[in-house]
Design a protein around this motif. Structure first.
Motif, PDB file in Angstrom:
ATOM      1  N   ASP A   1       0.842  -1.196   0.000  1.00  0.00           N
ATOM      2  CA  ASP A   1       0.000   0.000   0.000  1.00  0.00           C
ATOM      3  C   ASP A   1       0.881   1.251   0.000  1.00  0.00           C
ATOM      4  O   ASP A   1       1.694   1.445   0.915  1.00  0.00           O
ATOM      5  CB  ASP A   1      -0.889  -0.004   1.243  1.00  0.00           C
ATOM      6  CG  ASP A   1      -1.924   1.111   1.251  1.00  0.00           C
ATOM      7  OD1 ASP A   1      -1.755   2.095   0.497  1.00  0.00           O
ATOM      8  OD2 ASP A   1      -2.894   1.004   2.005  1.00  0.00           O
ATOM      9  N   PRO A   2       0.775   2.100  -1.034  1.00  0.00           N
ATOM     10  CA  PRO A   2       1.640   3.290  -1.093  1.00  0.00           C
ATOM     11  C   PRO A   2       1.537   4.193   0.127  1.00  0.00           C
ATOM     12  O   PRO A   2       2.501   4.897   0.448  1.00  0.00           O
ATOM     13  CB  PRO A   2       1.153   4.011  -2.357  1.00  0.00           C
ATOM     14  CG  PRO A   2       0.571   2.930  -3.211  1.00  0.00           C
ATOM     15  CD  PRO A   2      -0.060   1.970  -2.242  1.00  0.00           C
ATOM     16  N   SER A   3       0.406   4.155   0.830  1.00  0.00           N
ATOM     17  CA  SER A   3       0.242   5.032   1.994  1.00  0.00           C
ATOM     18  C   SER A   3       1.109   4.599   3.174  1.00  0.00           C
ATOM     19  O   SER A   3       1.402   5.398   4.066  1.00  0.00           O
ATOM     20  CB  SER A   3      -1.225   5.077   2.423  1.00  0.00           C
ATOM     21  OG  SER A   3      -1.656   3.818   2.905  1.00  0.00           O
ATOM     22  N   SER A   4       1.543   3.340   3.180  1.00  0.00           N
ATOM     23  CA  SER A   4       2.381   2.850   4.277  1.00  0.00           C
ATOM     24  C   SER A   4       3.779   2.441   3.813  1.00  0.00           C
ATOM     25  O   SER A   4       4.639   2.127   4.637  1.00  0.00           O
ATOM     26  CB  SER A   4       1.710   1.650   4.956  1.00  0.00           C
ATOM     27  OG  SER A   4       1.488   0.596   4.034  1.00  0.00           O
ATOM     28  N   TYR A   5       4.002   2.467   2.512  1.00  0.00           N
ATOM     29  CA  TYR A   5       5.282   2.047   1.954  1.00  0.00           C
ATOM     30  C   TYR A   5       6.400   3.012   2.367  1.00  0.00           C
ATOM     31  O   TYR A   5       6.208   4.222   2.398  1.00  0.00           O
ATOM     32  CB  TYR A   5       5.171   2.000   0.425  1.00  0.00           C
ATOM     33  CG  TYR A   5       6.448   1.677  -0.296  1.00  0.00           C
ATOM     34  CD1 TYR A   5       6.780   0.363  -0.611  1.00  0.00           C
ATOM     35  CD2 TYR A   5       7.334   2.685  -0.675  1.00  0.00           C
ATOM     36  CE1 TYR A   5       7.949   0.063  -1.284  1.00  0.00           C
ATOM     37  CE2 TYR A   5       8.508   2.392  -1.343  1.00  0.00           C
ATOM     38  CZ  TYR A   5       8.811   1.085  -1.644  1.00  0.00           C
ATOM     39  OH  TYR A   5       9.972   0.793  -2.313  1.00  0.00           O
TER      40      TYR A   5
ATOM     41  N   ASN B   1       4.492   7.630  -6.833  1.00  0.00           N
ATOM     42  CA  ASN B   1       3.462   7.588  -5.787  1.00  0.00           C
ATOM     43  C   ASN B   1       3.891   6.775  -4.560  1.00  0.00           C
ATOM     44  O   ASN B   1       3.066   6.458  -3.707  1.00  0.00           O
ATOM     45  CB  ASN B   1       2.132   7.038  -6.319  1.00  0.00           C
ATOM     46  CG  ASN B   1       1.522   7.885  -7.408  1.00  0.00           C
ATOM     47  OD1 ASN B   1       2.188   8.218  -8.392  1.00  0.00           O
ATOM     48  ND2 ASN B   1       0.250   8.246  -7.272  1.00  0.00           N
ATOM     49  N   HIS B   2       5.167   6.408  -4.478  1.00  0.00           N
ATOM     50  CA  HIS B   2       5.682   5.646  -3.344  1.00  0.00           C
ATOM     51  C   HIS B   2       6.830   6.416  -2.685  1.00  0.00           C
ATOM     52  O   HIS B   2       7.639   7.036  -3.378  1.00  0.00           O
ATOM     53  CB  HIS B   2       6.213   4.286  -3.786  1.00  0.00           C
ATOM     54  CG  HIS B   2       5.168   3.294  -4.179  1.00  0.00           C
ATOM     55  ND1 HIS B   2       4.402   3.435  -5.314  1.00  0.00           N
ATOM     56  CD2 HIS B   2       4.761   2.142  -3.586  1.00  0.00           C
ATOM     57  CE1 HIS B   2       3.576   2.401  -5.412  1.00  0.00           C
ATOM     58  NE2 HIS B   2       3.770   1.614  -4.383  1.00  0.00           N
TER      59      HIS B   2
ATOM     60  N   ASP C   1       4.286  12.148  -7.304  1.00  0.00           N
ATOM     61  CA  ASP C   1       2.967  11.549  -7.527  1.00  0.00           C
ATOM     62  C   ASP C   1       2.543  11.697  -8.986  1.00  0.00           C
ATOM     63  O   ASP C   1       2.803  12.719  -9.620  1.00  0.00           O
ATOM     64  CB  ASP C   1       1.913  12.205  -6.632  1.00  0.00           C
ATOM     65  CG  ASP C   1       2.030  11.768  -5.189  1.00  0.00           C
ATOM     66  OD1 ASP C   1       2.671  10.722  -4.943  1.00  0.00           O
ATOM     67  OD2 ASP C   1       1.496  12.459  -4.305  1.00  0.00           O
TER      68      ASP C   1
END
Length: 300
Positions: free
Chosen positions: A78-82, A109-110, A115
């Motif tokens: 998940d990019p939000s937690s990567y 996006n990571h 982004d």
């Protein structure tokens, strides 16, 4: 918006910049890095992609020949937690200890990468652009001497799908490709396995409305963003490794991809291991096989 269309675009990459030292071992030094990658929009500024680079310790190769190198394409996180460099730390260290420059790509996006708002609309085709850019950044670097003719691409899970697309998009760029526990080479199968079970049909249809239909509604689009229809464009040899007990990416996917590669004239091999998706007990054996494959295909 397809793999074939992306192959017709001049993809750029370069400006590899070494940042902070993350780690020093007797075998290698690890750096935070950034490099430039092509954007989706014509005339837009390049994206800045972050990553982690391992450079072997010891004297640099003599003469005109630089280090052999491997670009690493990680699986889905998940990019939000990567976080930077996540997903293929073991592989990156293993390769560097054996004399390969190893560049782990964070993808757009990571982590600290720029982004790209179109990434989901394009079914993550931009990730293939980023690994292609990474290879070109290594080839052009004056800080790290890499042999331009000995750059391989190694992807796991989702990254295995990225690997196959990148080999078809830039057939002359990579000397070899490796895919561990790879997703399907047909994106409709990946959609059915990973996205369809997680959301109601009405929600999925609303999310895709105005972009493209679901696989049953727009099969031409989903074939276009898949690698299998363009396997005939691949010129590099490919090694696939898969666990017999993989319950994330079903083993029949690996068999189907390898058969399709062979039918398309690609020099391809599929190795089986008594392991699951994460390659735990079989990790060392699979990595040793991978290193032998890379050395055979990228000889000194």
């Amino acid at each position: 918006m397809s793999v074939a269309a992306l192959a017709g675009v001049e993809l750029t990459g370069g400006d590899l910049r070494l940042g902070a030292v993350r780690e020093r071992t007797p075998a290698y030094t690890s750096y935070d890095v950034t490099f430039a990658s092509t954007t989706a929009g014509e005339g837009s500024n390049p994206l800045r992609i972050s990553g982690v680079l391992n450079v072997p310790t010891g004297p640099e190769p003599q003469g005109d020949q630089g280090w052999p190198a491997v670009v690493l394409a990680h699986g889905y996180i998940d990019p939000s937690s990567y976080v930077r460099g996540q997903g293929m730390t073991r592989e990156r260290g293993f390769l560097a200890e054996r004399g390969f420059v190893a560049l782990h790509v964070d993808y757009r996006n990571h982590a600290e990468s720029s982004d790209d708002p179109r990434i989901e609309t394009a079914v993550r085709l931009g990730y293939a652009s980023d690994v292609i850019a990474a290879a070109k950044a290594l080839q052009d670097s004056t800080d790290v001497r890499v042999d331009p003719g000995r750059v391989g691409l190694f992807g796991r899970s989702m990254g295995g799908g990225v690997m196959l697309k990148a080999l078809a998009i830039e057939p002359d760029l990579f000397a070899a490709g490796v895919g561990w526990a790879s997703v399907s080479s047909l994106e409709a199968e990946n959609f059915d396995q990973f996205q369809r079970p997680d959301a109601p049909a009405a929600e999925l249809e609303a999310g895709f409305r105005g972009r493209h239909g679901l696989p049953g509604e727009d099969p031409e689009f989903w074939r276009g963003v898949s690698s299998r229809p363009v396997f005939g464009d691949i010129t590099a040899p490919v090694l696939l490794a898969h666990g017999r007990y993989d319950d994330t990416c079903p083993p029949p996917w690996a068999r189907a991809s390898q058969r399709a590669l062979t039918a398309a004239g690609v020099d391809s091999t599929l190795e089986w291991y008594d392991d699951g998706h994460a390659f735990g007990p079989a990790f060392v054996a699979a990595m040793e096989r991978t290193v032998r494959f890379l050395r055979n295909r990228m000889p000194a």
